[in-house]
Write a protein that holds these residues in place. Sequence first.
Motif, PDB file in Angstrom:
ATOM      1  N   PRO B   8       0.820  -1.206   0.000  1.00 56.98           N
ATOM      2  CA  PRO B   8       0.000   0.000   0.000  1.00 56.98           C
ATOM      3  C   PRO B   8       0.859   1.263   0.000  1.00 56.98           C
ATOM      4  O   PRO B   8       2.065   1.185   0.215  1.00 56.98           O
ATOM      5  CB  PRO B   8      -0.754  -0.128   1.327  1.00 56.98           C
ATOM      6  CG  PRO B   8       0.219  -0.817   2.225  1.00 56.98           C
ATOM      7  CD  PRO B   8       0.942  -1.802   1.338  1.00 56.98           C
ATOM      8  N   TYR B  10       0.348   3.718   2.162  1.00 56.62           N
ATOM      9  CA  TYR B  10       0.527   3.999   3.591  1.00 56.62           C
ATOM     10  C   TYR B  10       0.205   2.742   4.395  1.00 56.62           C
ATOM     11  O   TYR B  10      -0.694   1.981   4.052  1.00 56.62           O
ATOM     12  CB  TYR B  10      -0.390   5.142   4.051  1.00 56.62           C
ATOM     13  CG  TYR B  10      -0.140   6.453   3.345  1.00 56.62           C
ATOM     14  CD1 TYR B  10      -0.926   6.843   2.266  1.00 56.62           C
ATOM     15  CD2 TYR B  10       0.900   7.284   3.741  1.00 56.62           C
ATOM     16  CE1 TYR B  10      -0.682   8.035   1.605  1.00 56.62           C
ATOM     17  CE2 TYR B  10       1.145   8.486   3.088  1.00 56.62           C
ATOM     18  CZ  TYR B  10       0.349   8.851   2.022  1.00 56.62           C
ATOM     19  OH  TYR B  10       0.596  10.032   1.365  1.00 56.62           O
ATOM     20  N   GLN B  11       0.982   2.540   5.449  1.00 60.34           N
ATOM     21  CA  GLN B  11       0.776   1.395   6.316  1.00 60.34           C
ATOM     22  C   GLN B  11       0.914   1.881   7.762  1.00 60.34           C
ATOM     23  O   GLN B  11       1.988   2.306   8.176  1.00 60.34           O
ATOM     24  CB  GLN B  11       1.817   0.315   6.022  1.00 60.34           C
ATOM     25  CG  GLN B  11       1.667  -0.958   6.819  1.00 60.34           C
ATOM     26  CD  GLN B  11       0.611  -1.889   6.261  1.00 60.34           C
ATOM     27  OE1 GLN B  11       0.633  -2.250   5.088  1.00 60.34           O
ATOM     28  NE2 GLN B  11      -0.325  -2.269   7.102  1.00 60.34           N
ATOM     29  N   HIS B  12      -0.208   1.794   8.499  1.00 59.94           N
ATOM     30  CA  HIS B  12      -0.191   2.196   9.904  1.00 59.94           C
ATOM     31  C   HIS B  12      -0.253   0.928  10.724  1.00 59.94           C
ATOM     32  O   HIS B  12      -1.224   0.167  10.636  1.00 59.94           O
ATOM     33  CB  HIS B  12      -1.384   3.116  10.187  1.00 59.94           C
ATOM     34  CG  HIS B  12      -1.317   3.788  11.508  1.00 59.94           C
ATOM     35  ND1 HIS B  12      -0.221   4.485  11.941  1.00 59.94           N
ATOM     36  CD2 HIS B  12      -2.225   3.877  12.510  1.00 59.94           C
ATOM     37  CE1 HIS B  12      -0.439   4.969  13.143  1.00 59.94           C
ATOM     38  NE2 HIS B  12      -1.650   4.616  13.514  1.00 59.94           N
ATOM     39  N   VAL B  13       0.761   0.687  11.531  1.00 58.04           N
ATOM     40  CA  VAL B  13       0.918  -0.607  12.181  1.00 58.04           C
ATOM     41  C   VAL B  13       0.986  -0.450  13.695  1.00 58.04           C
ATOM     42  O   VAL B  13       1.613   0.494  14.201  1.00 58.04           O
ATOM     43  CB  VAL B  13       2.213  -1.303  11.697  1.00 58.04           C
ATOM     44  CG1 VAL B  13       2.285  -2.727  12.220  1.00 58.04           C
ATOM     45  CG2 VAL B  13       2.309  -1.306  10.185  1.00 58.04           C
ATOM     46  N   PHE B  19       3.702  -6.811   9.103  1.00 65.01           N
ATOM     47  CA  PHE B  19       3.060  -6.301   7.898  1.00 65.01           C
ATOM     48  C   PHE B  19       3.929  -6.603   6.686  1.00 65.01           C
ATOM     49  O   PHE B  19       5.118  -6.913   6.813  1.00 65.01           O
ATOM     50  CB  PHE B  19       2.772  -4.801   8.000  1.00 65.01           C
ATOM     51  CG  PHE B  19       3.982  -3.920   7.838  1.00 65.01           C
ATOM     52  CD1 PHE B  19       4.732  -3.562   8.953  1.00 65.01           C
ATOM     53  CD2 PHE B  19       4.373  -3.435   6.596  1.00 65.01           C
ATOM     54  CE1 PHE B  19       5.842  -2.753   8.833  1.00 65.01           C
ATOM     55  CE2 PHE B  19       5.481  -2.620   6.470  1.00 65.01           C
ATOM     56  CZ  PHE B  19       6.220  -2.280   7.576  1.00 65.01           C
ATOM     57  N   THR B  20       3.291  -6.493   5.519  1.00 66.33           N
ATOM     58  CA  THR B  20       3.987  -6.749   4.253  1.00 66.33           C
ATOM     59  C   THR B  20       3.687  -5.630   3.272  1.00 66.33           C
ATOM     60  O   THR B  20       2.551  -5.158   3.181  1.00 66.33           O
ATOM     61  CB  THR B  20       3.539  -8.086   3.635  1.00 66.33           C
ATOM     62  OG1 THR B  20       3.759  -9.134   4.582  1.00 66.33           O
ATOM     63  CG2 THR B  20       4.311  -8.388   2.369  1.00 66.33           C
ATOM     64  N   THR B  21       4.693  -5.200   2.544  1.00 69.49           N
ATOM     65  CA  THR B  21       4.524  -4.254   1.461  1.00 69.49           C
ATOM     66  C   THR B  21       4.959  -4.908   0.166  1.00 69.49           C
ATOM     67  O   THR B  21       5.897  -5.718   0.149  1.00 69.49           O
ATOM     68  CB  THR B  21       5.298  -2.942   1.723  1.00 69.49           C
ATOM     69  OG1 THR B  21       5.140  -2.074   0.602  1.00 69.49           O
ATOM     70  CG2 THR B  21       6.778  -3.188   1.933  1.00 69.49           C
ATOM     71  N   HIS B  75       8.554  -8.116   4.128  1.00 70.35           N
ATOM     72  CA  HIS B  75       7.742  -8.480   5.288  1.00 70.35           C
ATOM     73  C   HIS B  75       8.520  -8.121   6.548  1.00 70.35           C
ATOM     74  O   HIS B  75       9.682  -8.501   6.692  1.00 70.35           O
ATOM     75  CB  HIS B  75       7.435  -9.982   5.270  1.00 70.35           C
ATOM     76  CG  HIS B  75       6.584 -10.432   6.405  1.00 70.35           C
ATOM     77  ND1 HIS B  75       5.235 -10.193   6.450  1.00 70.35           N
ATOM     78  CD2 HIS B  75       6.892 -11.101   7.534  1.00 70.35           C
ATOM     79  CE1 HIS B  75       4.744 -10.707   7.571  1.00 70.35           C
ATOM     80  NE2 HIS B  75       5.724 -11.265   8.252  1.00 70.35           N
ATOM     81  N   THR B  79       6.878  -5.349  14.457  1.00 70.16           N
ATOM     82  CA  THR B  79       7.229  -3.972  14.111  1.00 70.16           C
ATOM     83  C   THR B  79       7.645  -3.171  15.338  1.00 70.16           C
ATOM     84  O   THR B  79       7.006  -3.240  16.399  1.00 70.16           O
ATOM     85  CB  THR B  79       6.039  -3.289  13.427  1.00 70.16           C
ATOM     86  OG1 THR B  79       5.678  -4.045  12.276  1.00 70.16           O
ATOM     87  CG2 THR B  79       6.403  -1.875  13.010  1.00 70.16           C
ATOM     88  N   THR B 102       6.159   2.902   0.262  1.00 71.00           N
ATOM     89  CA  THR B 102       5.169   2.633   1.297  1.00 71.00           C
ATOM     90  C   THR B 102       5.628   3.351   2.557  1.00 71.00           C
ATOM     91  O   THR B 102       6.723   3.061   3.067  1.00 71.00           O
ATOM     92  CB  THR B 102       5.042   1.128   1.589  1.00 71.00           C
ATOM     93  OG1 THR B 102       4.500   0.472   0.448  1.00 71.00           O
ATOM     94  CG2 THR B 102       4.121   0.899   2.789  1.00 71.00           C
ATOM     95  N   VAL B 104       5.421   3.989   6.366  1.00 69.18           N
ATOM     96  CA  VAL B 104       5.032   3.205   7.538  1.00 69.18           C
ATOM     97  C   VAL B 104       5.045   4.078   8.776  1.00 69.18           C
ATOM     98  O   VAL B 104       6.041   4.755   9.064  1.00 69.18           O
ATOM     99  CB  VAL B 104       5.985   2.011   7.726  1.00 69.18           C
ATOM    100  CG1 VAL B 104       5.631   1.240   8.989  1.00 69.18           C
ATOM    101  CG2 VAL B 104       5.941   1.100   6.510  1.00 69.18           C
TER     102      VAL B 104
END
Lengths: 115, 108
Positions: B8, B10-13, B19-21, B75, B79, B102, B104
């Motif tokens: 994605p 943006y990735q909010h974790v 998570f994986t991008t 991956h 995190t 991406t 994060v």
Amino acid sequence: SQTIHQWPATLVQPVGSPLSLECTVEGTSNPNLYWYRQAAGRGLQLLFYSVGIGQISSEVPQNLSASRPQDRQFILSSKKLLLSDSGFYLCAFGLAGKISQETQYFGPGTRLLVL
Amino acid sequence: GQQVMQIPQYQHVQEGEDFTTYCNSSTTLSNIQWYKQRPGGHPVFLIQLVKSGEVKKQKRLTFQFGEAKKNSSLHITATQTTDVGTYFCAGIDYKLSFGAGTTVTVRA
């Protein structure tokens, strides 16, 4: 070891003014050199690359130009800045000789704001 | 011409989660590189993948190159706040083409 320098670190310029950003590399000879622009929150756009002194390849037509007067010096210029020229300008070098295979090492960048 | 797409954007974790991008190319790549850019900083090289199906690990980061050499993934397990930043893939056919990245963010 190799190091890469860029200056200035930040710059605020009026629309229509000229621009000169400088990048120098130390600790190596005949590097491939690159100029990228990164708009706020965006990816990296390749602007120019150079495989040797006086050899410049342009990737995107625009009002910017690049020059490589010395082996380890790469300059980004403009005669008249536009508002859309604002962004984060990154210089990078590569050592593999082949553009298609090399890791790129980025300088600290210049933040340009055109008002 | 070659296009490299990342998802994605943006990735909010949550801290501690995985998570994986993903990175996808419109053409077959000779190799692929991953870079990380910390907020306010410049991109820093992480790794290069060359072989079809190659998998490389750096501590909590696992990088994979697809069998067809047209996609790649990163991956991150467990995190941490130090993982904050933008991760770029860069695909190579005759030159390096960067994806949009991406970005994060991590909530503690």
